[in-house]
Design an enzyme around this catalytic site. Structure first.
Site, PDB file in Angstrom:
ATOM      1  N   ARG A   1      -5.493 -66.835 -71.787  1.00 26.07           N
ATOM      2  CA  ARG A   1      -6.801 -66.238 -72.786  1.00 26.07           C
ATOM      3  C   ARG A   1      -7.485 -67.356 -71.263  1.00 26.07           C
ATOM      4  NH1 ARG A   1      -3.425 -64.639 -74.903  1.00 26.07           N
ATOM      5  NH2 ARG A   1      -2.565 -63.989 -76.875  1.00 26.07           N
TER       6      ARG A   1
ATOM      7  N   GLU B   1     -10.405 -72.505 -78.355  1.00 26.56           N
ATOM      8  CA  GLU B   1     -10.525 -71.162 -77.957  1.00 26.56           C
ATOM      9  C   GLU B   1     -11.821 -70.299 -77.679  1.00 26.56           C
ATOM     10  OE1 GLU B   1      -7.096 -68.445 -79.102  1.00 26.56           O
ATOM     11  OE2 GLU B   1      -8.401 -66.485 -79.275  1.00 26.56           O
TER      12      GLU B   1
ATOM     13  N   SER C   1      -7.255 -67.417 -84.041  1.00 21.15           N
ATOM     14  CA  SER C   1      -6.894 -68.869 -83.385  1.00 21.15           C
ATOM     15  C   SER C   1      -8.253 -69.626 -83.121  1.00 21.15           C
ATOM     16  CB  SER C   1      -5.663 -68.460 -82.299  1.00 21.15           C
ATOM     17  OG  SER C   1      -4.962 -67.649 -82.563  1.00 21.15           O
TER      18      SER C   1
END
Ligand SMILES: Cc1cc2nc3c(=O)[nH]c(=O)nc-3n(C[C@H](O)[C@H](O)[C@H](O)COP(=O)(O)OP(=O)(O)OC[C@H]3O[C@@H](n4cnc5c(N)ncnc54)[C@H](O)[C@@H]3O)c2cc1C
Length: 340
Positions: free
Chosen positions: A164, A334, A238
């Protein structure tokens, strides 16, 4: 080039929180890009590039210009027997690009179906799902250096992809406007079914030897079941990354928490399940004001209706503090947070 002053961003972020930008610039064509390049002086301190707004939390207004790159287009630019090079402009909807690639008889993107957002944002955090990451199929991209450096090409190795993560999200955050991306797809299909849930879903569908379209259908079914739909309930998928810690810390934690799942990584590192840690702090389904941790998935923070970005941020910080106190593990958000 469309310009709006004092623009509301509520319909431009998947949390559906209200925030304002001093100015919104929408680029819809190659001419708009040209005009933007020659007329706009970018201020990295307050200007922001926005894609589909599905990985961002506005906890404050933006006192600068928000740039929407909506230039679309996709095509096959090289086609050998097996490997096919596909180019997509940044404004292409990611999921529609996945479906288009399947219609062309190409594989490689099927596990990444139904991820919201635009193609231009996909390299930012090296989007990933169900055992596949963008970096598995990425070839190169072209981006405009907003610091006045002109157009640049980035090959795979230049992007510093990680879990990520990429240079565009870390040390070069906010510096480049991604214009188009190129992906290396295949005609010969090798299914990636290491993620247990996909195999199980295919079994439920009665499919033993899936093609790419069937894998994508299985992924879509799982995602529709597991994740709240942002069109109904504001969220950004998320909210936290799965923490990666040393093996010794992971094994120490597992002694105290026997059910804690561990996923081995390279270099003696171990990935923990952030959802598991959050759930075991009692947060799943819990509300704080008009924000909540989804009852469907503990990693997803939701807007229960009319929450402000700062309410969602306060909830995120409470979750982080609780996981840190209980397990000594730092959770890293995130999405990009404006006004953190
Ligand atoms: C329900 C749901 C499920 C999700 N599931 C996943 C998942 O499985 N895997 C996953 O990885 N992510 C997932 N996400 C997160 C998100 O969809 C992805 O990160 C997506 O790539 C973000 O695209 P976007 O266009 O909405 O980007 P935005 O949210 O608009 O922007 C994200 C970042 O990219 C930058 N950016 C956007 N476009 C450009 C551009 N053209 N040039 C330069 N910078 C740009 C922005 O400045 C910002 O820093 C999910 C989100 C939701 C709401």
């Amino acid at each position: 080039m469309k310009r709006t002053r004092q623009a509301s961003l509520r319909n431009l972020n998947s949390f559906s929180v209200e925030a304002f930008a001093d100015q919104l610039l929408e680029l819809d064509s190659a001419d708009d890009l040209q005009e933007f390049t020659s007329t706009h002086r970018f201020d990295p301190a307050c200007d922001l590039v926005l894609g589909g707004g599905s990985n961002i939390l506005f906890a404050a207004d933006t006192h600068g210009t928000v740039i929407l790159n909506r230039v679309t287009g996709k095509r096959i630019i090289a086609d050998s027997n097996d490997e096919v090079l596909v180019e997509a402009w940044a404004g292409e909807n990611w999921h529609k690009l996945v479906l288009w690639s399947l219609e062309q008889g190409l594989s490689g993107l099927e596990n990444l179906a139904l991820i919201p957002g635009l193609a231009g944002a996909a390299p930012m955090q090296n989007i990933g799902a169900y055992g596949v990451e963008l970096s598995d199929v990425f070839d190169s991209l072209e981006a405009l250096d907003l610091n006045g450096g002109g157009m640049r090409e980035f090959k795979h190795g230049d992007c510093h992809f990680g879990y990520r993560d990429s240079r565009f999200k870390s040390h070069d955050a906010g510096r480049f406007l991604i214009i188009r991306i190129r992906l290396r797809l295949r005609r010969h299909f090798v299914p990636k079914l290491a993620y247990q849930g996909v195999r199980e879903e295919l079994n439920t569908m009665g499919i033993d030897e899936p093609g790419p379209a069937e894998v994508s259908e299985a992924v879509i079914r799982i995602r529709r079941r597991k994740l709240p739909d942002p069109a109904v309930t504001g969220n950004a998928g998320s909210f936290f990354k799965n923490p990666v810690v040393s093996r010794s810390l992971a094994e120490q934690l597992q002694k105290d928490l026997p059910g804690l799942p561990l996923y081995s990584q390279e270099n003696d590192q171990v990935k923990l399940s952030a959802a598991w840690l959050i759930e075991h702090c009692g947060w799943k389904g819990r509300s704080m004001g008009r924000a909540a941790v989804s009852a469907q998935h503990a990693l997803v923070l939701i807007n229960k209706g009319d929450a402000t970005g700062s309410e969602i941020l306060a909830l995120a910080e409470a979750v982080q503090a609780s996981v840190k106190t209980n397990f000594g593990v730092e959770l890293e958000p995130e999405p990009l947070i404006i006004g953190a």
